[in-house]
Design a protein around this motif. Structure first.
Motif, PDB file in Angstrom:
ATOM      1  N   ASN A  77      46.938  36.028  56.944  1.00 42.97           N
ATOM      2  CA  ASN A  77      45.589  35.895  56.375  1.00 42.97           C
ATOM      3  C   ASN A  77      44.730  37.146  56.552  1.00 42.97           C
ATOM      4  O   ASN A  77      43.626  37.220  56.031  1.00 42.97           O
ATOM      5  N   LEU A  89      48.051  36.741  48.073  1.00 38.44           N
ATOM      6  CA  LEU A  89      46.788  35.991  48.101  1.00 38.44           C
ATOM      7  C   LEU A  89      46.688  35.224  46.777  1.00 38.44           C
ATOM      8  O   LEU A  89      46.980  35.800  45.719  1.00 38.44           O
ATOM      9  N   ASP A 139      41.567  32.954  44.898  1.00 40.94           N
ATOM     10  CA  ASP A 139      40.780  33.424  46.051  1.00 40.94           C
ATOM     11  C   ASP A 139      39.998  34.692  45.727  1.00 40.94           C
ATOM     12  O   ASP A 139      38.908  34.917  46.254  1.00 40.94           O
ATOM     13  N   SER A 154      37.002  33.250  43.931  1.00 43.20           N
ATOM     14  CA  SER A 154      36.118  32.402  44.739  1.00 43.20           C
ATOM     15  C   SER A 154      35.362  33.251  45.770  1.00 43.20           C
ATOM     16  O   SER A 154      34.182  33.008  46.048  1.00 43.20           O
ATOM     17  N   GLN A 155      36.018  34.280  46.311  1.00 45.17           N
ATOM     18  CA  GLN A 155      35.318  35.175  47.245  1.00 45.17           C
ATOM     19  C   GLN A 155      34.169  35.900  46.544  1.00 45.17           C
ATOM     20  O   GLN A 155      33.083  36.046  47.103  1.00 45.17           O
ATOM     21  N   THR A 191      36.444  24.609  43.916  1.00 42.95           N
ATOM     22  CA  THR A 191      37.600  25.278  43.322  1.00 42.95           C
ATOM     23  C   THR A 191      37.156  26.154  42.149  1.00 42.95           C
ATOM     24  O   THR A 191      36.052  26.019  41.629  1.00 42.95           O
TER      25      THR A 191
END
Ligand SMILES: [Zn+2]
Length: 331
Positions: free
Chosen positions: A136, A178, A182, A185-186, A305
């Motif tokens: 991560n 990743l 993501d 969304s980040q 989401t």
């Protein structure tokens, strides 16, 4: 700690006059706080050389890093290098020194990157870090991004931190490390923190973490759009970044921002980066993020989401950003 809050915390603690972040408890590892001791350790202590297409890494376990799982570290360094190589088409740092310092924790990656005596990163790794913590980790890719691109004057730190903030998850997503969602969304969560407050002007010289990291990232997303639109969909930011990395040789040189923009524009056959940089650096630019993400087809659902609308105006750009197989032939 969530990835986002960790990013924000580290960002808030970022030091001045250097790229990267530093956060650790006081201990033996502090002997490497002075970058000259970092360079000395890279030169004098036993290292493992990792040869890659385009460059090499010398990995040094500081003082032997007793108690650290070396195989885990090697896998993690390999993953980060693969993400960087995927983004740039090869590993772009000719000689990269990486000093891994063991510490008593279960976390991975409080790092700082320097370039004045060669591209080098100092990074702290917990002896109790689980494989998941390595998988991560985003910081090593973030630091390698800094090392892959020229250093810039302090006033343009927002360009550098924004650049690494924007490109790090993209590189990891392109390498399959990743989830693509993501990346978005980040950005959906982070970019509002970079918007200017009422009293704030242009970005140059800003030292507010939200603007440095996420305001800077918003600039680079705007740069993606500007290059894409001006080139008629033939080029995007990756073409500019590859040219800048190749021309500079990475953070071993300090460039003026204008030079970076000119090289990037030239590579893409556009005049997009130079005017965008002038505007963001000097004027207060508020970005309509809702509209920007809508044009890209990126939507945040109520449950947190992210959904993607392939019919959106800039859907092809959004796909190109995160999916290298969707790249079209370059200009
Ligand atoms: Zn950084």
């Amino acid at each position: 700690m969530s990835l986002l809050s960790r990013r924000l915390l580290l960002a808030a603690l970022g030091g001045a006059g250097m790229t990267g972040v530093a956060l650790r408890s006081v201990g033996a590892a502090d002997r490497y706080d002075d970058p000259r001791t970092l360079y000395r350790a890279l030169a004098d202590q036993p290292g493992e050389r990792i040869d890659l297409d385009g460059g090499s890494i010398v990995l040094v376990f500081a003082d032997g890093a007793p108690g650290l799982d070396r195989n885990q570290v090697r896998l993690w360094v390999g993953m980060a290098a693969r993400a960087i190589a995927t983004y740039f088409g090869h590993f772009p740092i000719k000689h990269y020194g990486l000093l891994v310092i063991a510490e008593d924790s279960d976390t991975v990656g409080h790092g700082t990157t320097f370039g004045f005596a060669g591209s080098a990163t100092r990074i702290h790794v917990g002896r109790d870090a689980a494989p998941k913590a390595f998988r991560n980790d985003w910081i090593l890719v973030h630091e390698m991004m800094h090392a892959s691109l020229p250093d810039l004057p302090r006033r343009a730190l927002w360009l550098q931190e924004g650049n690494a903030t924007w490109l790090e998850p993209i590189a990891r997503a392109q390498a399959g490390e990743l989830p693509i969602s993501d990346v978005w969304s980040q950005s959906l969560r982070g970019m509002p923190r970079g918007e200017p407050m009422a009293e704030e002007g242009g970005m140059d010289g800003t030292d507010r973490w939200g603007r440095l990291y996420w305001g800077g990232a918003t600039f680079w997303l705007e740069a993606e759009v500007a290059i894409w639109e001006q080139s008629g969909g033939r080029a995007s930011l990756v073409d500019a970044m590859r040219a800048v990395s190749a021309a500079s040789g990475g953070n071993i040189v300090t460039w003026q921002p204008e030079q970076m923009m000119a090289i990037g524009d030239h590579a893409c056959g556009v005049t997009a980066l130079e005017p965008l940089y002038r505007r963001f650096s000097q004027d207060r630019v508020a970005t309509d993020l809702g509209k920007l993400f809508e044009r890209l087809g990126i939507r945040s659902a109520a449950d947190g989401t992210v959904t993607f609308d392939p019919r959106a105006e800039l859907a092809a750009l959004a796909a190109r950003i995160t999916r290298p197989e969707a790249f079209t032939k370059k200009v």
